[in-house]
Enzyme design. Structure first.
Site, PDB file in Angstrom:
ATOM      1  NE  ARG B 133     -24.070 133.081  54.087  1.00 14.26           N
ATOM      2  CZ  ARG B 133     -25.416 133.102  54.105  1.00 14.26           C
ATOM      3  NH1 ARG B 133     -26.099 132.209  53.422  1.00 14.26           N
ATOM      4  NH2 ARG B 133     -26.062 134.026  54.797  1.00 14.26           N
ATOM      5  CB  SER B 287     -45.297 156.842  35.842  1.00 15.21           C
ATOM      6  OG  SER B 287     -45.357 158.247  35.779  1.00 15.21           O
ATOM      7  NE  ARG B 326      -1.059 149.734  58.387  1.00 17.93           N
ATOM      8  CZ  ARG B 326      -0.253 149.478  59.416  1.00 17.93           C
ATOM      9  NH1 ARG B 326       0.082 150.440  60.248  1.00 17.93           N
ATOM     10  NH2 ARG B 326       0.206 148.255  59.628  1.00 17.93           N
TER      11      ARG B 326
END
Lengths: 463, 463, 463, 463
Positions: B133, B287, B326
């Protein structure tokens, strides 16, 4: 879940290891955390100040102020992380904090002549050095356990398995000796890598330390070596801002270690299958749903690490082809994968130490499995023994048929052979009988085991 | 570095984003942290209890107790992480804590009939849903910015570049339209993936909910759908413990998003080179060493994400080939890469929204660069225009030589052509002159830009 | 394409499949070979000429000459490969040969307005289209075999295995239904991808077809669609020279197919282990050394493909982040990995069709394995059945102890439970007995199998 | 190997390099082709026979027959490839052919005591040895070219570039010295790897050579060393059927070489951009569409190789975690990636030799680019020079503002500084002027270049 536990811990821990049981709580996890990395960056800044003072590039007093400030600093890593977004790396905010802490005496000497990459790379090598120390210590434990297993089971036969099928017998000693050889070799590769300090300044020319007019060029040229010595790292030949072999090779070596440990895990997972049952982890993990289960959890977590490590190593190898004096992305892309690799390896090494230290070995099950095929596991041997009498091809055909017959009828191979009725003398039958014992056909496995054990006892040599 | 900052935060943040400026502080980082994952596991347990109550598999009161406990729980994720080592995943300790919290009324209904993977996978999908989302919202912002850029620069010419060399002109509008098309397409792919709940019990047969004697089989069969609805996820066709397309495709889609954003970053990095200067990030990073620098930091961090994402996606694709009900490792190896991908993508999407929202475009520099080759960038066009008069091959040779001559002498292509003295009439010369203007040879770039803008305004269709 | 070009350029086949038994001799191998790719490039050139003629951009006669020449051409691919080094891709030498063959009538119409990438990318999509046709046909065969297996073994129990250990029973029907679901889903993903033609000209603006003065802009804008129709490919929204989703998504989908097939292979490899023996390949490969061996060769080769595919997909995903209008390397790096993926998938699909079509299933061995743990495989169920009488925790503790006792003594779980002496009535014991039968605790496996079979029979829907 | 076998098995070259211009026609391509691999397998079989004869395990005459047959054999690789499908590897059909060719005298001595993997792995190492020889020769050429470039341009200044922006100046000499260092280091790593022979028999115990009764155990134990010597490979410590460091490390080293060459390519691609123009390939590739183009084709193809190599190396690293005495898939998955890596590296090394040997360097363009920012490229230096007079912070602020002003107005930095009106004496201004010359601020670049050149001249040491 006490009330204390309910207290929200803050913006705080983003990753406390919940999804990484392989490394949660391991020494390497702590040694590679953001706090440790931050400490390493401070140590790098301190070493830089000391090195410059040693070469007369900054006043000794200023260097001392930086050194003191760096030791005392306890930066808020979250704050650094957020402020790092402005420049893309955490050094500028760290330097700002350190300069504030170093006070007027030291501020000017902070980060003098260095570029952010000098500090991040040096810190990465410092973190890698400590993580490597912990990893190799665990690998040494693994090796000791494996040497003991190999010696103890030097003559324990079990089925050799190829392409998932019983092939010919081997010994558990040789299997453990193979694991040992792989681990010791990978350990030596990892231990042998130089971990260099990084120092080159803005574009790798050491122009700033050399001074605007170049007066300090001689000192600048010596600076990387002195800096490396202060930091306790190897001296680089050149600034390696875009010569990334140190990182890429470290990644490959760590993936090799994960692979060697993953080989052990792969075997343990096979051998501890319910139907095979030749080994078991000492403290197999239970299951919330199934009271009877005893899972090979350590091997599972090592296997998971071995699946992840090569991809991270590939990212590092890919970052070697980096443009310019500092690449826009290829450098930044190294940080997370390098740490991931250190942690995956550190976790796997810890788990392997636990696994090998407590491995339960079941010679009876090995023996029972050897007998499963009714002697077919030694069909190669029996065919060879029969070849002089029957010819090579006929012997092979006879044994192939007898092995099938033995399996189907559930009888021993010798019985099936007798029932096939080949023209053998009684003496030949008598000589054949012991050769159908699967447990006795292990070739020179024991001698190979001894050889591997001797080699493993000689660190330093290639092994 | 105030004194408060010096307080050690505890066993504390293992990873607060110090090495990940791309995602530090991003919404997706928080939405994918251990706390969020832990919350998602609790939400999954609560949804399971509610679903079972709805089907009469547990008493409504017990389900309410579980639901209340799950809402109130604030587990210590570090403690869960450490206790997860015993079983290899964090669900058993979480269930223990939750059962304690649920009290006598609820304890028996906690995690009823489920296996650890049901909870971890469902939690991963809940976390992915929220992260998606946030990501798609940022991608929509990116798309809006790109649409505006494409429209604004529909007719702004710049050099098309192939294999690093000027090819023929294109427009910045078409370039932005291409970025838009890539982002919108990748966004739609990501948004279109189903994120299913997981529920199968110990081996995927829903045997426990069906009851020891199978009396509740009908309810058990409906349970996954009701559970998915309670959790707000898609209904799975089957338990997908080892049918891992949902994870693998999510990984591939996230890597595709990173790639699309990485394409933008790659172009911005080229176009903002000092010598090119056609675009610049609005807030280029400074920098510490070089006062004048203005780095394309957002593009750099996006590029870094794009380098890492494919490797993580490859791990997930590799975990599809998983054994048994599994697997021992292939499942566990998914957790970290999936989170990494969500975070890399979430960070890159945020950076891309910043980058595209503030991108500064310099049409004057584009025009100046178009003129760099003395008109050679339109040599294709000029050769085509001359072909009727001179023949295709002769025209091509003439233009090739003139382009070289123009570059070497630093004169315009038309001048070099004239000096080469081809037999053209005055009218032909007059017609040729406007064709040597690089800015006017952009083909149907504008129409293609319009087409892409129209397509991007039609979400839902493939784009 | 002169006779000289027909001379084999030398030591011939560089790669005849010796190191790739997975794809040697497969239809996809031939469909993706250099000869096929070369043919596809010629087809692309022919389609381009026809499309331009249709839009009035080249004379019909010239287009016909090109079309005829492209049909008749039999280029020496080795010669093209060697000449491709000059420009980095094989189109320029192919165009030179084709122009020579097309003669004065057609030469000017060859490759008109196109860039090399237009032809290479279109050819790649043509090759992919044909390879995909072959792959999906094999996947449909696999699916049909799996549907038959699932239906035939809808109620055949075997041990569900998690983390290598027996968990609770499942059915072979559900296992096959899971394979089917994974294959059908991956197939649909692959089949659903658009394979677009590529046409943009030098920098993607279609400037050349639009003409030097832009007179033919309207036709140029329609050209890609007409070209796509002529080539039999999808119409692209924009030229996608550096919008690489078509290639990257194809790569990911192919890797997903390999993963789905790899899941089958992983299970077959486990189930055909000597100690497990629940399935066997029909034509298991022999061994030169071991007469008795019958190796699961098809599964082995599929597993090897599944290990290679994700890395190739990662290369393609990484090439999405490509600079400019044509990148210097990221495009070229796609060619080999894309072909590798087509071949790996094509080989794996063929092997899977053989494997699943001939798979031998041994229900007796499944049943015997179910009994291996003395009933412990249903400990979850027994504990649940005892919970009302004994309380959940006590029931669980009792079953855990009894399962261990049963395994150690080699007796049935019911016997060990009785010996433990819990306070149960005779009726309770009588009710308990059938529940300790492992074969009867398969939950809703059969109903899930039916559901998967119904879904697989509805192509087009997500499955 | 009958005449029938010599008949090409069908539609011939499957892969003649059409999609691989990087390696088409390269020496490594030929050295790694199927024909070469087949030859290496025959050489391995011959070496095995000779070694066994030397140890008295087979009659000398039989070994000679095998050796003769292996030398004379010209197998049809396509036929082998197709027949390899039955067992999953090409050794069984090769052995059948070789036995037929060896006649009655030799047939029994063919492949004696070996397993297919012994031959395939040994052949892979033989092929790798030859490919490595060719690769290192090309790398030596690259190194020589780079050393010459570094020496010639030791003092040629150009802009150092970081994150795509001009940073501070560096020299082209130091850049070339960095390339040299990277190439020399990677070359040494590759050259230093042991390439061991493989010999273990069916399950790695050398049981068959040891004889059915173990009488020949002593000879069997010595056999691998004698075999390795006969084959010209390193002696293995143990059979390494599932100890895959030799392959994995080779893969990593090859990827490192590709990375080092890819670094050169990445820089050349940047520096040869139209706007930058500091270097050019000598024979830049043209374009069919654009007469003026001169593409950096060699760099492009090297870059493409560098994008593919890490993924192939990752596959090999992932195959280290292999189960059993011979894994079902992890071994087979190595073959293609290893060859791909050898070819990618061989092609990249050849291209790099061409590229570096002919690289055109344009110091004038470097100088012009240095001036592009009006002196801002030395802002670090100027700020440092002003710090004593103005204070570090004030100096930095002044220079930052002046650099911006200089860029915007298009004037030199010194002019902008003057206009800013800082309180400097005339002497200070005079001292400042030369410091604003970008060409003179190259730090110790020259000395570092010298150091790298000295190191590169000392092979054997780590470099």
């Amino acid at each position: 879940l006490t009330s204390a536990d309910h207290t929200p811990a803050g913006p705080a821990p983003e990753d406390a290891g919940l999804l990484a049981p392989g490394r949660a709580g391991s020494p390497v996890e702590a040694a590679t955390g953001d706090a440790a990395f931050c400490r390493a960056m401070l140590d790098a800044e301190a070493a830089l100040a000391r090195a410059q003072a040693a070469l007369g590039l900054v006043p000794a007093e200023a260097a001392r102020a930086v050194d003191d400030a760096a030791r005392a600093a306890r930066p808020d890593v979250r704050s650094l992380a957020l402020r790092a977004r402005a420049t893309g790396n955490p050094v500028p905010p760290l330097v700002a904090d350190l300069a504030a802490l170093a006070g007027p005496a030291g501020a000017d000497a902070v980060h003098r002549g260095a570029t952010s990459q000098d500090i991040v790379d040096t810190a990465a090598m410092l973190v890698a050095r400590e993580a490597r120390r912990l990893i190799t210590a665990d690998l040494d434990r693994v090796a000791a356990h494996l040497a003991a297993l190999a010696a103890a089971h030097r003559d324990t036969p079990l089925p050799g398995r190829t392409l998932t099928q019983h092939a010919v017998p081997t010994t558990f000693g040789l299997k453990a000796a193979g694991w040992l050889t792989a681990v010791a070799h990978a350990r030596d590769r990892l231990a042998g890598l130089p971990l260099p300090a990084q120092l080159g300044g803005a574009a790798g020319t050491l122009a700033a330390p050399a001074g605007p007019a170049g007066d300090a060029a001689a000192a600048a040229l010596r600076l990387p070596a002195v800096f490396a010595a202060e930091a306790g790292l190897a001296e680089p030949l050149l600034p390696w801002h875009t010569l990334r072999a140190p990182v890429a090779e470290l990644g490959a070596a760590l993936a090799l270690v994960c692979g060697a440990l993953g080989k052990i895990a792969a075997d343990v997972l096979v051998l501890s299958r319910t139907e095979i049952g030749e080994v078991a982890e000492s403290g197999g993990g239970g299951s919330s749903a199934m009271p009877h289960k005893s899972n090979p959890v350590r091997a599972t977590l090592i296997a998971a690490a071995a699946r992840q490590a090569p991809a991270a190593a590939a990212v590092l190898l890919g970052c070697v082809a980096a443009e310019d004096e500092r690449p826009a992305g290829a450098w930044h892309a190294e940080w997370a994968p390098l740490r991931d690799l250190l942690r995956l390896t550190g976790g796997a090494a810890r788990d392997a130490a636990e696994l090998t230290g407590g491995l339960r070995v079941f010679p009876d099950r090995m023996r029972a499995n050897l007998d499963l095929t009714g002697g077919a596991v030694v069909s190669e041997r029996v065919a060879a023994a029969l070849a002089p009498a029957l010819g090579r091809a006929a012997a092979r055909d006879l044994v192939t048929a007898a092995a099938r017959d033995a399996r189907e009828r559930g009888v021993a191979l010798i019985r099936a052979l007798r029932d096939a009725g080949p023209p053998l003398t009684d003496a030949q039958w008598a000589a054949l009988l012991p050769l159908t014992d699967p447990a006795a056909y292990t070739g020179v496995a024991a001698a190979l085991t001894d050889r591997a054990l001797r080699a493993a006892a000689r660190p330093g040599e290639d092994r």
